[in-house]
Design a protein around this motif. Structure first.
Motif, mmCIF file in Angstrom:
data_model
loop_
_atom_site.group_PDB
_atom_site.id
_atom_site.type_symbol
_atom_site.label_atom_id
_atom_site.label_comp_id
_atom_site.label_asym_id
_atom_site.label_seq_id
_atom_site.Cartn_x
_atom_site.Cartn_y
_atom_site.Cartn_z
ATOM 1 N N LEU A 55 48.718 43.539 44.263
ATOM 2 C CA LEU A 55 49.705 42.641 45.493
ATOM 3 C C LEU A 55 48.883 41.850 46.036
ATOM 4 O O LEU A 55 49.595 41.160 46.383
ATOM 5 C CB LEU A 55 49.915 44.143 46.167
ATOM 6 C CG LEU A 55 51.038 45.837 45.771
ATOM 7 C CD1 LEU A 55 50.496 46.524 46.544
ATOM 8 C CD2 LEU A 55 52.026 44.794 45.491
ATOM 9 N N ARG A 56 47.877 41.739 46.139
ATOM 10 C CA ARG A 56 47.427 40.646 46.968
ATOM 11 C C ARG A 56 47.104 39.490 46.021
ATOM 12 O O ARG A 56 46.197 38.583 46.724
ATOM 13 C CB ARG A 56 46.083 41.348 47.715
ATOM 14 C CG ARG A 56 46.056 42.594 48.093
ATOM 15 C CD ARG A 56 46.893 42.789 49.160
ATOM 16 N NE ARG A 56 46.924 41.677 50.463
ATOM 17 C CZ ARG A 56 47.651 41.120 51.156
ATOM 18 N NH1 ARG A 56 49.039 41.880 51.012
ATOM 19 N NH2 ARG A 56 47.281 40.449 52.119
ATOM 20 N N GLY A 57 47.592 39.451 44.558
ATOM 21 C CA GLY A 57 46.948 38.466 43.488
ATOM 22 C C GLY A 57 45.791 38.522 43.450
ATOM 23 O O GLY A 57 45.356 37.627 42.326
ATOM 24 N N ALA A 58 44.809 39.320 43.309
ATOM 25 C CA ALA A 58 44.015 39.234 42.662
ATOM 26 C C ALA A 58 43.897 39.908 40.655
ATOM 27 O O ALA A 58 44.495 40.143 40.415
ATOM 28 C CB ALA A 58 42.724 40.878 42.601
ATOM 29 N N LYS A 59 42.883 39.697 40.000
ATOM 30 C CA LYS A 59 42.879 39.978 38.938
ATOM 31 C C LYS A 59 41.850 41.112 39.158
ATOM 32 O O LYS A 59 40.881 41.361 39.432
ATOM 33 C CB LYS A 59 42.377 38.733 37.954
ATOM 34 C CG LYS A 59 41.751 38.647 36.414
ATOM 35 C CD LYS A 59 41.342 37.941 36.031
ATOM 36 C CE LYS A 59 41.134 37.619 35.009
ATOM 37 N NZ LYS A 59 40.917 36.515 34.005
ATOM 38 N N ILE A 60 42.296 42.266 38.044
ATOM 39 C CA ILE A 60 41.196 42.934 37.734
ATOM 40 C C ILE A 60 40.787 43.080 36.736
ATOM 41 O O ILE A 60 41.177 43.187 35.423
ATOM 42 C CB ILE A 60 42.333 44.678 37.229
ATOM 43 C CG1 ILE A 60 43.408 44.270 38.758
ATOM 44 C CG2 ILE A 60 41.758 45.303 37.230
ATOM 45 C CD1 ILE A 60 43.092 44.779 39.852
ATOM 46 N N VAL A 61 39.505 43.068 36.922
ATOM 47 C CA VAL A 61 38.519 43.266 35.504
ATOM 48 C C VAL A 61 37.688 44.995 35.064
ATOM 49 O O VAL A 61 37.299 45.533 35.665
ATOM 50 C CB VAL A 61 37.692 42.444 35.978
ATOM 51 C CG1 VAL A 61 35.789 42.378 34.152
ATOM 52 C CG2 VAL A 61 37.703 40.915 36.174
ATOM 53 N N PHE A 62 38.313 44.977 33.839
ATOM 54 C CA PHE A 62 38.059 46.361 33.501
ATOM 55 C C PHE A 62 36.929 47.244 32.543
ATOM 56 O O PHE A 62 36.304 46.382 31.772
ATOM 57 C CB PHE A 62 39.709 47.151 32.478
ATOM 58 C CG PHE A 62 40.918 46.994 33.080
ATOM 59 C CD1 PHE A 62 41.090 47.726 34.205
ATOM 60 C CD2 PHE A 62 42.186 46.479 33.020
ATOM 61 C CE1 PHE A 62 42.503 47.777 34.801
ATOM 62 C CE2 PHE A 62 42.618 46.375 33.208
ATOM 63 C CZ PHE A 62 43.323 47.218 34.889
ATOM 64 N N VAL A 63 36.254 47.297 33.190
ATOM 65 C CA VAL A 63 35.006 47.633 32.817
ATOM 66 C C VAL A 63 34.828 48.910 32.354
ATOM 67 O O VAL A 63 35.556 50.074 32.219
ATOM 68 C CB VAL A 63 33.820 48.006 33.397
ATOM 69 C CG1 VAL A 63 32.443 48.897 33.241
ATOM 70 C CG2 VAL A 63 33.170 46.783 34.369
ATOM 71 N N PHE A 114 47.725 41.643 34.063
ATOM 72 C CA PHE A 114 47.332 41.547 35.440
ATOM 73 C C PHE A 114 45.556 41.514 35.433
ATOM 74 O O PHE A 114 44.783 41.320 36.397
ATOM 75 C CB PHE A 114 47.643 42.431 36.264
ATOM 76 C CG PHE A 114 49.539 42.400 36.704
ATOM 77 C CD1 PHE A 114 49.588 41.085 36.929
ATOM 78 C CD2 PHE A 114 49.931 43.616 36.981
ATOM 79 C CE1 PHE A 114 51.506 40.693 37.752
ATOM 80 C CE2 PHE A 114 51.291 43.045 36.967
ATOM 81 C CZ PHE A 114 51.817 42.128 37.151
ATOM 82 N N GLY A 115 45.280 42.103 34.347
ATOM 83 C CA GLY A 115 43.426 42.053 33.891
ATOM 84 C C GLY A 115 43.431 41.368 32.330
ATOM 85 O O GLY A 115 43.729 41.226 31.857
ATOM 86 N N THR A 116 42.137 42.010 32.638
ATOM 87 C CA THR A 116 40.882 41.881 31.566
ATOM 88 C C THR A 116 40.644 43.428 30.783
ATOM 89 O O THR A 116 39.502 43.557 31.851
ATOM 90 C CB THR A 116 40.224 40.292 31.342
ATOM 91 O OG1 THR A 116 39.725 40.232 30.009
ATOM 92 C CG2 THR A 116 40.097 40.270 31.946
ATOM 93 N N PHE A 117 39.602 42.807 29.916
ATOM 94 C CA PHE A 117 39.020 44.195 30.002
ATOM 95 C C PHE A 117 37.540 43.271 29.638
ATOM 96 O O PHE A 117 37.287 42.686 28.501
ATOM 97 C CB PHE A 117 39.155 44.928 28.615
ATOM 98 C CG PHE A 117 38.059 46.433 28.414
ATOM 99 C CD1 PHE A 117 38.785 47.399 29.080
ATOM 100 C CD2 PHE A 117 37.187 46.457 28.104
ATOM 101 C CE1 PHE A 117 37.930 48.257 28.837
ATOM 102 C CE2 PHE A 117 36.228 47.455 27.899
ATOM 103 C CZ PHE A 117 37.150 48.570 28.467
ATOM 104 N N SER A 118 36.326 43.271 30.100
ATOM 105 C CA SER A 118 35.216 43.470 30.463
ATOM 106 C C SER A 118 34.009 43.917 28.443
ATOM 107 O O SER A 118 33.922 45.191 28.772
ATOM 108 C CB SER A 118 34.257 43.044 31.353
ATOM 109 O OG SER A 118 32.935 43.029 31.462
ATOM 110 N N GLY A 119 34.091 43.037 28.242
ATOM 111 C CA GLY A 119 32.798 43.591 27.648
ATOM 112 C C GLY A 119 33.871 44.211 26.522
ATOM 113 O O GLY A 119 35.077 44.261 25.738
#
Length: 378
Positions: free
Chosen positions: A93-101, A336-341
């Protein structure tokens, strides 16, 4: 439609809930920050939580952290994918990108050893989720957040009264957010939440954001003669009726805690035989961790076996459920996100997991029936 004889969940009612709601109604002061709101906040202060503020939900509390941190478009927030959507939405909602671990198979919590690889120059915060009330490895995670000068937020929606090395969950991060939804150990009449502000820098601004961007809270304490609009904010106060219900539960918090622990231990003892035969997996936690028995899960061989057991138990009048679908596999998660690793555990382990009924009024004979029917399935 046939009624399930053992439901998955029943809301807790243990003491003075109705009496306190009546008292709140008769007071004619039903809005936030009145008698029972203050009683609840005092209870949290006495438990060692800093700057506790009641909110309408854990979702609202998480959204407040995004505002307080000044999250903007392009910022990155690290969190597990195995969580409820509110954990991510608050920052999207604030414009951030989520990086999933990725998570650990043992307890379904974020893998603390994979966080550092997800950090970039755009990272602003790490959000941990204490799944099922089982604390994350806070020493290492806090060390990482300090090393990289990142905010640390505890999504403690399920973890009230859990401890890590004898310290209350919710006292480690800059902020902690709790839920009092109907499915939680303690509820404020179905919906409700709490934010605690451990970073004193943000304590006064949190009050302002929570009161629509005004300094009304200071006005009610008679610190100023009038209040006005001075910052962004929203309406993040619960009604006093919600807090009246919650306060009755907080008064009985030890009894609720002990009863849920007893149910959890009965499940564990009764199903350990199947785990020893490698037919199911049970949660594993360290000796330094004390969970609050928010939920009890078992893991099956794969998604097909899981679905067969859910169907089998439903036919035995027992309602069981799986839990979160990993956010990074969802439409919004991909946007809105991407998975790390590498996703080694998140998807596979979520596909194997079943949650068993666990609520305050669950009876011994019902627990025995559930255990026996699971054994019969195998």
């Amino acid at each position: 439609m046939k009624e399930i004889s053992i439901p998955f969940n029943k809301s807790t009612q243990v003491g003075n809930e109705i009496a306190y709601i009546k008292e709140a109604l008769l007071s004619n002061k039903l809005c936030g920050d009145n008698l029972f709101s203050k009683k609840c906040q005092k209870w949290f202060l006495e438990k060692g939580f800093k700057n506790p503020l009641m909110t309408p939900s854990c979702t609202a509390a998480l959204e407040m952290t995004g505002i307080l941190m000044g999250i903007e478009k392009g910022d990155e927030i690290i969190m597990p994918s195995y969580t409820f959507v509110s954990t991510a939405n608050a920052f999207v909602l604030r414009g951030a990108k989520i990086v999933f671990v990725d998570i650990k198979a043992s307890d379904m919590n974020i893998d603390e050893n994979k966080i550092e690889a997800a950090i970039t120059h755009k990272t602003r915060a790490i959000v941990v989720v204490h799944y099922g009330g089982v604390p994350c490895e806070m020493d290492k995670i806090k060390s990482i957040s300090n090393q990289y000068n990142l905010f640390l937020i505890e999504d403690a929606a399920q973890a009230l009264m859990s401890t890590y090395k004898n310290k209350m969950i919710g006292t480690f991060g800059d902020f902690a957010c709790f839920s009092f939804h109907q499915t939680k150990n303690f509820t404020s009449a179905g919906e409700g939440g709490l934010i605690t502000i451990n970073n004193e820098t943000f304590a006064k601004r949190a009050e302002i954001i929570r009161e629509k961007g005004t300094n009304r809270t200071a006005f009610t304490r008679k610190e100023i003669s009038k209040y006005s609009w001075i910052d962004i904010g929203s309406s993040y106060l619960p009604s006093d009726i919600q807090c009246a219900y919650l306060f009755a539960q907080l008064e009985k918090s030890e009894a609720i805690y002990e009863k849920r622990k007893s149910i959890w231990n009965k499940y564990y003892s009764g199903l350990k035989e199947l785990a020893n035969k490698n037919l199911i997996n049970l949660a594993k936690t360290g000796d330094h961790i004390n969970h609050n028995a928010h939920l009890f899960f078992i893991k099956l061989k794969d998604i097909n076996q899981r679905n067969k057991l859910i169907e089998y138990l439903s036919n035995q009048d027992i309602e069981v459920v799986f839990h979160y679908l990993p956010l990074h596999n969802s439409e919004a998660g991909k946007r809105f996100g991407t998975f790390s690793g590498e996703d080694q555990n998140t998807t596979m382990e979520s596909n194997r997991l079943i949650r068993l009924p666990l609520f305050y009024s669950l009876k011994d004979n019902q627990i025995c029936k559930i255990i026996q029917k699971i054994k019969d399935f195998f």
